[in-house]
Enzyme design. Sequence first.
Site, PDB file in Angstrom:
ATOM      1  N   ARG A   1       2.080   2.650   5.978  1.00 39.55           N
ATOM      2  CA  ARG A   1       1.256   3.668   5.327  1.00 39.55           C
ATOM      3  C   ARG A   1       1.204   4.863   6.276  1.00 39.55           C
ATOM      4  O   ARG A   1       1.307   4.710   7.496  1.00 39.55           O
ATOM      5  CB  ARG A   1      -0.165   3.155   5.084  1.00 39.55           C
TER       6      ARG A   1
ATOM      7  N   LYS B   1      -5.098  -2.265   6.962  1.00 46.78           N
ATOM      8  CA  LYS B   1      -6.432  -2.313   6.377  1.00 46.78           C
ATOM      9  C   LYS B   1      -7.215  -3.494   6.946  1.00 46.78           C
ATOM     10  O   LYS B   1      -6.670  -4.582   7.106  1.00 46.78           O
ATOM     11  CB  LYS B   1      -6.324  -2.435   4.854  1.00 46.78           C
TER      12      LYS B   1
ATOM     13  N   HIS C   1       3.801   7.853   0.472  1.00 44.75           N
ATOM     14  CA  HIS C   1       3.864   6.537  -0.162  1.00 44.75           C
ATOM     15  C   HIS C   1       5.200   6.324  -0.888  1.00 44.75           C
ATOM     16  O   HIS C   1       5.588   5.181  -1.129  1.00 44.75           O
ATOM     17  CB  HIS C   1       2.699   6.356  -1.134  1.00 44.75           C
TER      18      HIS C   1
ATOM     19  N   ARG D   1       7.306   4.385   1.347  1.00 45.48           N
ATOM     20  CA  ARG D   1       6.845   2.989   1.393  1.00 45.48           C
ATOM     21  C   ARG D   1       7.345   2.236   0.162  1.00 45.48           C
ATOM     22  O   ARG D   1       7.840   1.109   0.263  1.00 45.48           O
ATOM     23  CB  ARG D   1       5.313   2.983   1.464  1.00 45.48           C
TER      24      ARG D   1
ATOM     25  N   HIS E   1       0.248  -6.538   2.383  1.00 49.42           N
ATOM     26  CA  HIS E   1      -0.517  -6.784   1.160  1.00 49.42           C
ATOM     27  C   HIS E   1      -1.254  -8.117   1.271  1.00 49.42           C
ATOM     28  O   HIS E   1      -0.649  -9.132   1.592  1.00 49.42           O
ATOM     29  CB  HIS E   1       0.412  -6.847  -0.062  1.00 49.42           C
TER      30      HIS E   1
ATOM     31  N   TYR F   1       7.042  -4.256  -7.314  1.00 50.89           N
ATOM     32  CA  TYR F   1       8.365  -3.783  -6.896  1.00 50.89           C
ATOM     33  C   TYR F   1       9.496  -4.570  -7.548  1.00 50.89           C
ATOM     34  O   TYR F   1      10.606  -4.065  -7.676  1.00 50.89           O
ATOM     35  CB  TYR F   1       8.478  -3.816  -5.368  1.00 50.89           C
TER      36      TYR F   1
END
Length: 296
Positions: free
Chosen positions: A147, A171, A242, A245, A268, A277
Amino acid sequence: MLKHALEDFFHYLTVERGLSENTIKSYQRDLRQYGNFLDDSFSINDWDEVSRSHIMQYMYHLTDEGRSSATIARLLSSLRLFHQFLVREKLSSHDPSLHIETPKKERKLPKVLSMAEVDKLLNLQGNDPLTIRNRAMLEMLYATGLRVSELVSLKVTDLHLTMGFVRCFGKGAKERIIPLGDMAKEAVEDYLNRSRPSLLKKKQTEELFVNHHGNSLSRQGFWKILKAVARDVGIQKPITPHTLRHSFATHLLENGADLRAVQEMLGHADISTTQVYTHVSKTRLKDVYRSYHPRA
């Protein structure tokens, strides 16, 4: 009373959950908006007064304002976590958000670059310090799927070039290790040897990527750089950090990568987030089939 509980919750997110500043700002925006609605519409003074009906009316209000189902789902997720916190801290006797259905999101397929467009973007010409830095950042982003907030937060000590990987904190301050390809390694080594010392101008900083003043690069600064590079190399489609990414994940899966491995590299928490994806890959396979099969 309402505001005190909100501040306690934001403190909890910062100290106990270790969430990023941007994530906490998002919670603050969502929940202050929610609190203002309850105050303006119902004059509620205590969180214990909030009922399921109040939350449903808030959802209808958001729909009337034209908010998308994805936005409403995110807002509902924020206030669910908040009401769970209130019950746990005994600031409320019940959770009014229980049994409220999350609106179904329209699953938009992420926009990705073709391999030819990636080549255009990464093959920057020039040997001045800023071009060398930009080439290193773009190679790093496409090689790792980071990110943009993770990219600009990287420290020199997060690089392990001889071992061929980079460490990042995503995150929730979760650490992950991501392999680094040869081309990205070469670009970053070139930046460290020929560009970063010149940009630093004898300053000291632990951040890997710096701006032309020798200070750490901001997310907005990187965004401007990416748009300028895309324009200069002739990429017409809208492009964001993004996009690289998304392209990283899609190209890996198209070339046979394992879904779980891609999930790990992207950071994730839920594999269903990564599965989008696979839909992109299938869509592109159909396009190739229709374009080239004689009886398609």
